[in-house]
Design an enzyme around this catalytic site. Sequence first.
Site, short mmCIF file in Angstrom:
data_model
loop_
_atom_site.label_atom_id
_atom_site.label_comp_id
_atom_site.label_asym_id
_atom_site.label_seq_id
_atom_site.Cartn_x
_atom_site.Cartn_y
_atom_site.Cartn_z
N GLY A 16 0.46 -1.13 -0.66
CA GLY A 16 -0.14 0.13 0.32
C GLY A 16 0.70 1.47 0.34
O GLY A 16 2.27 1.28 0.43
N ALA B 128 8.72 4.69 7.11
CA ALA B 128 7.56 4.65 6.41
C ALA B 128 7.19 3.37 6.58
O ALA B 128 8.42 3.42 7.11
CB ALA B 128 8.04 5.97 5.05
N CYS C 231 5.63 9.72 0.37
CA CYS C 231 4.36 9.09 0.89
C CYS C 231 3.30 9.87 0.15
O CYS C 231 2.41 9.83 0.96
CB CYS C 231 4.18 9.23 2.02
N SER D 18 11.06 1.04 7.34
CA SER D 18 12.43 2.13 6.78
C SER D 18 12.20 2.48 7.74
O SER D 18 11.67 4.09 8.30
CB SER D 18 11.91 2.01 4.80
N GLN E 298 1.76 4.77 -1.65
CA GLN E 298 2.49 6.10 -2.43
C GLN E 298 3.80 5.90 -2.60
O GLN E 298 4.79 4.35 -2.59
CB GLN E 298 2.57 7.61 -2.49
N VAL E 299 4.53 6.87 -2.95
CA VAL E 299 5.67 6.83 -3.71
C VAL E 299 6.68 7.08 -2.21
O VAL E 299 7.12 7.90 -1.62
CB VAL E 299 6.82 7.45 -4.62
#
Length: 240
Positions: free
Chosen positions: A90, A165, A196, A180, A92-93
């Site tokens: 799940g 994150a 994110c 992380s 974003q980046v």
Amino acid sequence: MTSPVATLPGSCNPPSPAAATPAIVLRRLGRAEYEPTWQAMQAFTAGRDAATPDELWLVEHPPVFTLGQAGKAEHLLRDVGIATVKIDRGGQVTYHGPGQVVIYTLIDLHRRGLKVRELVSRIEQAVIDLLAELGIAARREDGAPGVYVDIPGAVLGPMGAKIAALGLRIRNGCSYHGVSLNVAMDLAPFAAINPCGYEGLAVTQTSDLGVSLSPPEVAEALARHLVAQLERGGRSTPDL
């Protein structure tokens, strides 16, 4: 993110009430390429059964951006020569690179009596407890998984700066991917993304907050706190 509980061999079916929960296994992978590690997590999860011990994988990755399964390419702001891998967690980046502690949480939620939200909360709490131990006050933010801190004297947005994150995938009641924590890394690549999915979100790391511990030392300490959270109410200790 969640999947129904399967009844096929290899799924994480609930154990019988009399079954003991095996000790958590810690695996120290060193520095490993992202994609083979991700594939290994998928294979581990597909092949496990109710008797398979849960595992924590401690790893550091070469530079890579990862984009979650519903991630939007618009959050990749510019090309800085770092590969982007579209993955099945799940979120974003985010960015992974040397000097960042990554711990993958391969957990049978049924066996531990956990819902996804509680697993996320326990992972976050492990980071918060570790940072408190290191003299850093940290917190959650509603609706934005991960761990955040304030930086005295810095002009930050309402969430502060992100230091850890979190992203998971749940398959047949078992989790993979994980958390992380930024320790002693080059933070510059974060400027090439909306971390994110949040525009202008600041990021920080323990080394910039007065902590001298190396990434391997922080990884061991975080693993200890994760085990404490996951074994809360349980009986076993990690297989070191």
